[in-house]
Design a protein around this motif. Structure first.
Motif, PDB file in Angstrom:
ATOM      1  N   ALA A 198      30.064  75.839  -5.056  1.00 32.17           N
ATOM      2  CA  ALA A 198      31.157  75.790  -5.814  1.00 32.17           C
ATOM      3  C   ALA A 198      31.631  74.516  -6.407  1.00 32.17           C
ATOM      4  N   LYS A 199      31.494  73.642  -5.479  1.00 31.47           N
ATOM      5  CA  LYS A 199      32.059  72.320  -5.834  1.00 31.47           C
ATOM      6  C   LYS A 199      30.918  71.710  -6.725  1.00 31.47           C
ATOM      7  N   VAL A 200      29.658  71.767  -6.764  1.00 27.46           N
ATOM      8  CA  VAL A 200      28.855  71.353  -7.572  1.00 27.46           C
ATOM      9  C   VAL A 200      28.871  72.086  -8.940  1.00 27.46           C
ATOM     10  N   MET A 201      29.129  73.168  -8.950  1.00 28.22           N
ATOM     11  CA  MET A 201      29.301  73.927 -10.291  1.00 28.22           C
ATOM     12  C   MET A 201      30.684  73.586 -10.773  1.00 28.22           C
ATOM     13  N   ALA A 202      31.622  73.345 -10.191  1.00 27.17           N
ATOM     14  CA  ALA A 202      32.766  72.823 -10.764  1.00 27.17           C
ATOM     15  C   ALA A 202      32.440  71.286 -11.222  1.00 27.17           C
ATOM     16  N   GLY A 203      31.744  70.426 -10.834  1.00 31.55           N
ATOM     17  CA  GLY A 203      31.523  69.253 -11.191  1.00 31.55           C
ATOM     18  C   GLY A 203      30.416  69.246 -12.336  1.00 31.55           C
ATOM     19  N   ILE A 204      29.867  70.454 -12.488  1.00 34.99           N
ATOM     20  CA  ILE A 204      28.765  70.602 -13.502  1.00 34.99           C
ATOM     21  C   ILE A 204      29.591  71.030 -15.031  1.00 34.99           C
ATOM     22  N   HIS A 205      30.545  71.915 -14.469  1.00 39.09           N
ATOM     23  CA  HIS A 205      31.365  72.318 -15.906  1.00 39.09           C
ATOM     24  C   HIS A 205      32.190  71.382 -16.050  1.00 39.09           C
ATOM     25  N   ALA A 206      32.546  70.338 -15.550  1.00 36.68           N
ATOM     26  CA  ALA A 206      33.598  69.320 -15.740  1.00 36.68           C
ATOM     27  C   ALA A 206      32.625  68.356 -16.718  1.00 36.68           C
ATOM     28  N   GLU A 207      31.546  68.178 -16.579  1.00 36.62           N
ATOM     29  CA  GLU A 207      30.798  67.056 -17.219  1.00 36.62           C
ATOM     30  C   GLU A 207      30.495  67.493 -18.541  1.00 36.62           C
ATOM     31  N   GLN A 208      30.191  66.664 -19.403  1.00 35.34           N
ATOM     32  CA  GLN A 208      29.634  67.066 -20.583  1.00 35.34           C
ATOM     33  C   GLN A 208      28.298  67.288 -20.903  1.00 35.34           C
ATOM     34  N   ALA A 209      28.112  68.388 -21.750  1.00 41.40           N
ATOM     35  CA  ALA A 209      26.659  68.813 -21.908  1.00 41.40           C
ATOM     36  C   ALA A 209      25.754  67.631 -22.147  1.00 41.40           C
TER      37      ALA A 209
END
Length: 166
Positions: A121-132
């Motif tokens: 969940a932390k990794v996914m939150a970090g991924i969603h927070a980053e720009q594509a």
């Protein structure tokens, strides 16, 4: 001339006691002494043999009863064991310890899965927070970080274990 006769009296003073009295009266003092002594010398060994035979008979009967009871006990234990196996019944202490061990194992697996889920969940939150990334095939895709997590078969097996325990 007076004729004196001899008399012998044997009695049991107490019906519940194993005691006899022998009383012999005679004008001859030696005979009066020896007759009760000879009677006692003959009676005591005879009585001991009778009591020993009675005790041996009792031992024989009790051994027979013990053998019969032991055979019945073995048959009952075999029937009980057969019933337990047929009904899949186990001793409560053994069954409880086995179930407790299984519960501990499931709890450990659940804790592992919870930790993995939290990290994911932390990794996914970090991924969603980053720009594509600017290009879809760029090597710096944030989704590459997902490759470091548990393989899918591990997740499926753990999920299956938890579902089967429910």
């Amino acid at each position: 001339m007076t004729m004196r006769t001899s008399t012998l009296v044997i009695a049991r003073p107490d019906k519940n006691a194993n005691v006899l009295t022998a009383k012999y009266t005679s004008p001859d003092s030696v005979l009066a002494r020896d007759v009760p002594n000879v009677l006692a010398a003959l009676f005591i060994p005879s009585r001991q043999r009778a009591m020993q035979t009675q005790a041996q008979n009792a031992v024989h009967v009790l051994r027979g009863q013990l053998d019969t009871t032991a055979r019945h006990l073995r048959a009952a234990e075999a029937a009980l064991q057969s019933f337990r196996e047929r009904e899949q019944f186990y001793e409560p202490s053994t069954q409880g310890a086995s179930e407790a061990g299984y519960v501990v194992k499931l709890a450990a697996q659940r804790n592992t899965l919870d930790a993995e889920r939290s990290a994911l969940a932390k990794v996914m939150a970090g991924i969603h927070a980053e720009q594509a990334p600017p290009h879809p095939h760029s090597a710096s895709s944030p989704y590459r970080r997902l490759l470091g997590f548990p393989p899918r078969h591990h997740v499926r097996r753990s999920r299956h274990d938890l579902q089967s325990a429910a």
